[in-house]
Write a protein that holds these residues in place. Structure first.
Motif, PDB file in Angstrom:
ATOM      1  N   TYR A 478       0.909  -1.163   0.151  1.00 19.76           N
ATOM      2  CA  TYR A 478       0.038  -0.090   0.039  1.00 19.76           C
ATOM      3  C   TYR A 478       1.064   1.124   0.068  1.00 19.76           C
ATOM      4  O   TYR A 478       0.351   2.172   0.352  1.00 19.76           O
ATOM      5  N   MET A 479       1.944   1.216  -0.407  1.00 13.35           N
ATOM      6  CA  MET A 479       3.172   2.376  -0.249  1.00 13.35           C
ATOM      7  C   MET A 479       3.098   2.978   1.074  1.00 13.35           C
ATOM      8  O   MET A 479       3.126   4.241   0.911  1.00 13.35           O
ATOM      9  N   LEU A 480       2.964   2.147   2.181  1.00 15.38           N
ATOM     10  CA  LEU A 480       2.952   3.069   3.336  1.00 15.38           C
ATOM     11  C   LEU A 480       4.421   2.899   4.253  1.00 15.38           C
ATOM     12  O   LEU A 480       4.447   2.949   5.186  1.00 15.38           O
ATOM     13  N   LYS A 481       5.266   2.276   3.399  1.00 17.40           N
ATOM     14  CA  LYS A 481       6.813   1.964   4.145  1.00 17.40           C
ATOM     15  C   LYS A 481       7.768   2.716   3.254  1.00 17.40           C
ATOM     16  O   LYS A 481       7.783   2.402   1.951  1.00 17.40           O
ATOM     17  N   CYS A 482       8.683   3.354   3.943  1.00 17.68           N
ATOM     18  CA  CYS A 482       9.806   3.780   3.217  1.00 17.68           C
ATOM     19  C   CYS A 482      11.058   3.051   3.776  1.00 17.68           C
ATOM     20  O   CYS A 482      11.150   2.294   4.673  1.00 17.68           O
ATOM     21  N   ALA A 483      11.837   2.797   2.584  1.00 19.50           N
ATOM     22  CA  ALA A 483      13.243   2.167   3.044  1.00 19.50           C
ATOM     23  C   ALA A 483      14.027   2.617   2.121  1.00 19.50           C
ATOM     24  O   ALA A 483      13.811   3.212   0.802  1.00 19.50           O
ATOM     25  N   ASN A 484      15.434   2.590   2.571  1.00 16.30           N
ATOM     26  CA  ASN A 484      16.533   2.816   1.380  1.00 16.30           C
ATOM     27  C   ASN A 484      16.926   1.832   0.172  1.00 16.30           C
ATOM     28  O   ASN A 484      16.562   0.644   0.307  1.00 16.30           O
ATOM     29  N   VAL A 485      17.372   2.589  -0.901  1.00 17.25           N
ATOM     30  CA  VAL A 485      17.798   1.879  -1.834  1.00 17.25           C
ATOM     31  C   VAL A 485      19.123   0.746  -1.297  1.00 17.25           C
ATOM     32  O   VAL A 485      19.721   1.642  -0.590  1.00 17.25           O
ATOM     33  N   LYS A 486      19.065  -0.180  -1.988  1.00 20.68           N
ATOM     34  CA  LYS A 486      20.347  -1.035  -1.653  1.00 20.68           C
ATOM     35  C   LYS A 486      21.687  -0.135  -2.156  1.00 20.68           C
ATOM     36  O   LYS A 486      21.940   0.431  -3.075  1.00 20.68           O
ATOM     37  N   ASP A 487      22.637  -0.500  -1.205  1.00 13.81           N
ATOM     38  CA  ASP A 487      24.019   0.251  -1.354  1.00 13.81           C
ATOM     39  C   ASP A 487      24.581  -0.336  -2.763  1.00 13.81           C
ATOM     40  O   ASP A 487      25.004   0.532  -3.459  1.00 13.81           O
ATOM     41  N   SER A 488      24.255  -1.555  -3.310  1.00 13.09           N
ATOM     42  CA  SER A 488      24.689  -1.836  -4.768  1.00 13.09           C
ATOM     43  C   SER A 488      24.135  -0.814  -6.028  1.00 13.09           C
ATOM     44  O   SER A 488      24.972  -0.940  -6.778  1.00 13.09           O
ATOM     45  N   ILE A 489      23.045  -0.196  -5.568  1.00  9.21           N
ATOM     46  CA  ILE A 489      22.513   0.483  -6.900  1.00  9.21           C
ATOM     47  C   ILE A 489      22.642   1.931  -6.466  1.00  9.21           C
ATOM     48  O   ILE A 489      22.181   2.881  -7.234  1.00  9.21           O
ATOM     49  N   LYS A 490      23.391   2.620  -5.351  1.00 15.47           N
ATOM     50  CA  LYS A 490      23.256   3.746  -5.037  1.00 15.47           C
ATOM     51  C   LYS A 490      24.467   4.507  -5.810  1.00 15.47           C
ATOM     52  O   LYS A 490      25.457   3.591  -6.204  1.00 15.47           O
ATOM     53  N   LYS A 491      24.485   5.809  -6.209  1.00 16.65           N
ATOM     54  CA  LYS A 491      25.512   6.175  -6.628  1.00 16.65           C
ATOM     55  C   LYS A 491      25.837   7.553  -5.658  1.00 16.65           C
ATOM     56  O   LYS A 491      24.664   8.359  -5.239  1.00 16.65           O
ATOM     57  N   SER A 492      27.150   7.922  -5.587  1.00 18.02           N
ATOM     58  CA  SER A 492      27.516   8.598  -4.430  1.00 18.02           C
ATOM     59  C   SER A 492      27.119  10.167  -4.845  1.00 18.02           C
ATOM     60  O   SER A 492      27.390  10.681  -6.101  1.00 18.02           O
ATOM     61  N   PHE A 493      26.762  11.276  -4.040  1.00 14.12           N
ATOM     62  CA  PHE A 493      26.729  12.332  -4.207  1.00 14.12           C
ATOM     63  C   PHE A 493      26.601  13.165  -3.048  1.00 14.12           C
ATOM     64  O   PHE A 493      26.399  12.713  -2.034  1.00 14.12           O
ATOM     65  N   ASP A 494      27.148  14.322  -2.961  1.00 11.20           N
ATOM     66  CA  ASP A 494      27.194  14.961  -1.689  1.00 11.20           C
ATOM     67  C   ASP A 494      26.405  16.097  -1.637  1.00 11.20           C
ATOM     68  O   ASP A 494      26.134  17.308  -2.186  1.00 11.20           O
ATOM     69  N   LEU A 495      25.243  15.837  -0.864  1.00 14.19           N
ATOM     70  CA  LEU A 495      24.018  16.569  -0.676  1.00 14.19           C
ATOM     71  C   LEU A 495      24.378  17.716   0.165  1.00 14.19           C
ATOM     72  O   LEU A 495      23.909  18.990  -0.010  1.00 14.19           O
TER      73      LEU A 495
END
Lengths: 614, 107
Positions: A478-495
């Motif tokens: 139901y689109m009611l939980k948030c979670a992070n994307v996997k490290d394996s698909i992350k791309k680094s950036f400096d927020l």
């Protein structure tokens, strides 16, 4: 035994009908009246529910309103006493809202139902009982702890309870004016967003900021105890006088006046959003720990409802804490869901009917509980509006074509099957696009939805592939939980550096943060919908065809509407929204419309004047 | 202007703990702000139940005449006028005055 539940006269009016324990239909009134968060008596939603059930008003065994107006009146008068001499604004509300409407439901509801004599059949359940019932009874669980949190019901703003079989009991509560929902809304208001509809924006803004005001909040605005209970310091608020949410003292605490709506969002608002989000998460987690204690550790299940339960970021954090193994959140967690809860509470608890829960499947039917339209209905609208359309021969061809169009970078309006009940579009009234595109987030925000550029979009992912993309515990249908994307698909950036010299969020939004950047928020989080063939065959098969073509199991899923507009309900609403925006393709049932083939579209009035910005 | 002169009558039914909740008093010494939940009752809602509520209000209100008609109507409707005998809706002020501020959804 048909039971009609009604929520109305606060916000998000809705009706729901059940037959025995089975949910037959549920819908929000706003979808029919096209007035967002419509709080009127839901005449249209009631009529739809009766039609869907195939019954007449006389066939109803009971009609249950989700709130007790007498208790609300009691609170109101106590509030008057508190306000002392400063009561004029409150009294205006007393007449307009309470006297004219809420206390008159014994007249207004029979009129709306079309059954003048509802004597002995009109009932009221308490507001948070309705929320609690909406969370527990449709859940998969035979036993569960229950937490409800919202702005306010009659008196209660937060409750903790317990459900077992066909019975729920609330044990503890926190009363108005102490309310985590109202506290959050105060920040929504102060940051220049609209209370209620803007609460999501504040949540979406939070990852851009730092929680630098956390100490300020807990030292001045709210006293939080170790058990999650809390008390507000009313010196900083004005809602108790029937006026704005916050006062001058609140503004002084945060270094100046409230942000003017639609003006630039500054670092202050981002940091305020991050700070109040942290406070809410803390309260939710502490409350869950108390719920675990109060239920004697007897259950590993927790169910949630009330507007605060729509804070999917807090829900995700709660899941990660592992206080409860399983969490189920009512998809219509806000007041709309109270209609469903009231009906279910009457059926199970008041009538003592048996409830069966298998521990795995909920009875919410994917929350696809609204109206559906046949191909004939759709074709009639297309013909009347002189549309150019293509009818696909088979459903498989439809899936293939949709996948091809997404892969080619098109933005598609998807209108299929029964409308969703609750604020989230879950594939039947959705706009979908390619999540791999680095420009799709800002393109969708600015050219399709006409909303703030910073706002994130949600991914819909095949449930069996979710773990390849996200650190998600369990599923999230139901689109009611948030979670992070996997490290394996992350791309680094400096927020931090990106935000250092500017309040302009657009460059940050356009930074590539993962292999699915359009649905990866700046903190690498995502509000996930896991899709199964069982609950939504068409949507599943479109994503599956997209995966076959591209290797990606993820698409963007956002609600089929523009800013300020309720999600589309019928084929004509969908056609209008398609033609008013820069959407490329509209898929309705078996029909496909391409924007570049359509005849010129003209309206006498600018649609932007129709919908008030939310 | 005080609209409620006799607050002691009001407090007869506005429970002590709820009034306490509305106050700004210090939290010192309290370990928890939870109260026991309300009884969770479901009730039939009809003319009688509204009349019962009106009876509760009767005598709790001693209102000065407010220049605004709507205020008087509000109080009259709650304290004196049996809803089942109402033959017409109370008069309204202008539309602008009737607007409910969008942030006050909780009332």
């Amino acid at each position: 035994m048909y039971i009609l539940g009604i929520s109305a006269l606060y916000h998000d009016s809705a009706a729901a009908i059940i037959k025995g324990g089975e949910i037959i239909a549920a819908a929000q009134e706003e979808r029919f009246t096209r007035k967002k968060h419509d709080n009127s008596i839901p005449t249209n939603a009631i009529a739809y529910c009766l039609t869907e059930a195939g019954i007449k008003p006389q066939d109803l065994s009971a009609v249950v309103y989700y709130d007790n107006p007498l208790l609300t009146t009691e609170r109101f008068v106590a509030n008057l006493q508190y306000a002392g001499d400063d009561t004029q604004d409150l009294l205006n509300l007393l007449l307009d809202d309470l006297i004219q409407k809420k206390l008159q439901i014994h007249k207004l509801i029979p009129q709306a139902v079309g059954c003048p004599d509802l004597s002995d059949r009109l009932f009221v359940a308490e507001h948070h009982i309705s929320h609690a019932a909406s969370a527990f009874f449709p859940s998969p669980f035979q036993k569960a702890a229950i937490i409800t949190m919202d702005g306010v019901g009659e008196w209660a703003t937060t409750t903790i309870g317990y459900g077992e079989d066909n019975h729920i009991k609330l044990c503890k509560q926190i009363n108005y004016p102490n309310s985590v929902g109202l506290l959050y809304s105060a920040f929504t208001y102060f940051c220049g967003f609209k209370v209620n509809s803007g609460d999501y924006k504040l949540m979406g803004l939070a990852p851009y900021g730092e929680p630098v005001y956390y100490d300020t909040i807990v030292e001045n605005l709210i006293d939080i105890k170790a058990d999650g209970s809390y008390r507000l310091n009313l010196e900083y608020f004005d809602f108790q006088y029937g006026r704005a949410m916050t006062n001058d003292k609140f503004a002084q605490l945060f270094g100046g006046a409230r942000r003017t709506p639609e003006s630039n969002i500054t670092k202050r608002e981002m940091d305020m959003a991050a700070s109040i989000q942290k406070v809410v998460e803390e309260i939710v987690i502490l409350t869950a720990k108390t719920a675990k204690q109060l239920t004697g550790g007897e259950t590993e299940n927790l169910v949630l409802a009330g507007g605060v339960a729509l804070n999917c970021v807090a829900n995700g954090k709660l899941q990660k804490e592992k206080i409860f193994k399983n969490i189920w959140v009512q998809p219509a967690a806000g007041d709309a869901g109270g209609a469903l809860g009231a009906a279910l509470y009457y059926y199970y608890q008041h009538c003592n009917n048996q409830r069966i829960a298998d521990g795995i499947h909920d009875t919410q039917k994917g929350t696809y509980l609204g109206p559906a339209f046949s191909d004939a209905d759709i074709e009639k609208v297309l013909t009347e509006n002189h549309c150019v359309y293509h009818k696909t021969e088979t459903t498989e061809a439809l899936y293939e074509t949709a996948a091809e169009l997404i892969d080619a970078g098109n933005i598609i309006g998807l209108f299929e099957g029964r409308m969703e009940f609750g604020p989230r579009a879950l594939g039947n009234r959705s706009i979908i696009a390619d999540a791999r595109s680095p420009v799709m987030q800002s393109k969708l925000n600015l050219k399709i939805k006409y909303r703030e550029s910073f706002r994130p979009f949600a991914p819909a992912v095949l449930e069996e592939d979710a773990s390849a993309y996200f650190d998600l515990e369990g599923n999230s249908p139901y689109m009611l939980k948030c979670a992070n994307v996997k490290d394996s698909i992350k791309k680094s950036f400096d927020l931090e550096n990106a935000m250092k010299e500017t309040d302009n969020m657009l460059p940050v939004v356009n930074m590539v943060r993962s292999t699915i950047p359009a649905v990866t928020h700046v903190d690498y989080s995502a509000r996930i919908q896991t899709v199964t063939q069982e609950t939504n065959e068409c949507f599943y098969n479109i994503i599956h065809a997209f995966k076959e073509r591209t290797g990606s199991s993820v698409v963007i899923n956002t609600s089929f509407n523009v800013r300020g507009e309720p999600i589309v309900c019928n084929p004509y609403d969908a056609y209008l929204c398609f033609m008013r925006t820069e959407m490329d393709v509209l898929i309705m049932g078996r029909y496909i419309l391409y924007k570049n083939e359509q005849p010129e579209f003209k309206e006498e009035t600018d649609w932007r004047d129709i919908y008030e910005l939310d | 202007m005080s609209l409620i002169k006799e607050k002691n009558l009001l407090s007869a039914w506005a429970k002590e703990n709820t009034i306490k909740t509305m106050s700004n008093q210090s939290s010192e010494g309290e370990a928890s702000y939870y109260t026991d939940a309300s009884p969770n009752e479901i009730m039939e809602y009809n003319y009688e139940s509204v009349a019962d509520m009106q009876a509760m209000f009767s005598g709790c209100w001693n209102i000065q005449c407010d220049p605004k008609v709507k205020t008087i109507l509000a109080v009259s409707a709650i304290a004196n006028v049996p809803i089942e005998h109402q033959t017409q809706e109370p008069a309204m002020d202008s539309a602008s005055e009737m607007r409910i501020p969008d942030f006050i959804y909780m009332f």
